[in-house]
Design a protein around this motif. Structure first.
Motif, PDB file in Angstrom:
ATOM      1  N   PRO A 138       0.852  -1.204   0.000  1.00 39.00           N
ATOM      2  CA  PRO A 138       0.000   0.000   0.000  1.00 39.00           C
ATOM      3  C   PRO A 138       0.883   1.249   0.000  1.00 39.00           C
ATOM      4  N   PRO A 139       0.387   2.336  -0.570  1.00 34.19           N
ATOM      5  CA  PRO A 139       1.191   3.565  -0.595  1.00 34.19           C
ATOM      6  C   PRO A 139       1.395   4.107   0.818  1.00 34.19           C
ATOM      7  N   ALA A 140       2.498   4.788   1.004  1.00 37.67           N
ATOM      8  CA  ALA A 140       2.804   5.354   2.317  1.00 37.67           C
ATOM      9  C   ALA A 140       1.788   6.444   2.638  1.00 37.67           C
ATOM     10  N   PRO A 141       1.375   6.544   3.900  1.00 44.96           N
ATOM     11  CA  PRO A 141       0.413   7.593   4.253  1.00 44.96           C
ATOM     12  C   PRO A 141       1.060   8.964   4.056  1.00 44.96           C
ATOM     13  N   PRO A 142       0.273   9.953   3.660  1.00 44.84           N
ATOM     14  CA  PRO A 142       0.850  11.281   3.431  1.00 44.84           C
ATOM     15  C   PRO A 142       1.337  11.891   4.739  1.00 44.84           C
TER      16      PRO A 142
END
Length: 76
Positions: A16-20
């Protein structure tokens, strides 16, 4: 050939993409700010701190002296 078709039909899971990252928000506690500047001898609540900031801004904008005196009186 089968391996290639399986990767197209069922692609491997992607991480999953890294949280902003949250935007920088400085800790603006007015009481702590004035306490650090003026020491422990001066007790300020939020209302007095707001009046002091208004006094400063109005003084810098060359406001009427009567208005500044009236706001200073509210600090007593």
């Amino acid at each position: 050939m089968q391996r290639r078709s399986r990767t197209v039909v069922n692609p491997p899971p992607t991480p999953p993409p890294a949280p902003p990252q949250p935007a920088f928000q400085p800790n603006l506690n007015v009481n702590n700010l004035f306490q650090n500047i003026l020491g422990d001898g001066l007790k300020l609540d939020s209302e007095k701190a707001l009046i002091l900031m208004m006094l400063f801004v109005l003084y810098k904008n060359k406001a009427d002296v009567k208005l500044l005196i009236a706001l200073g009186y509210l600090l007593l």
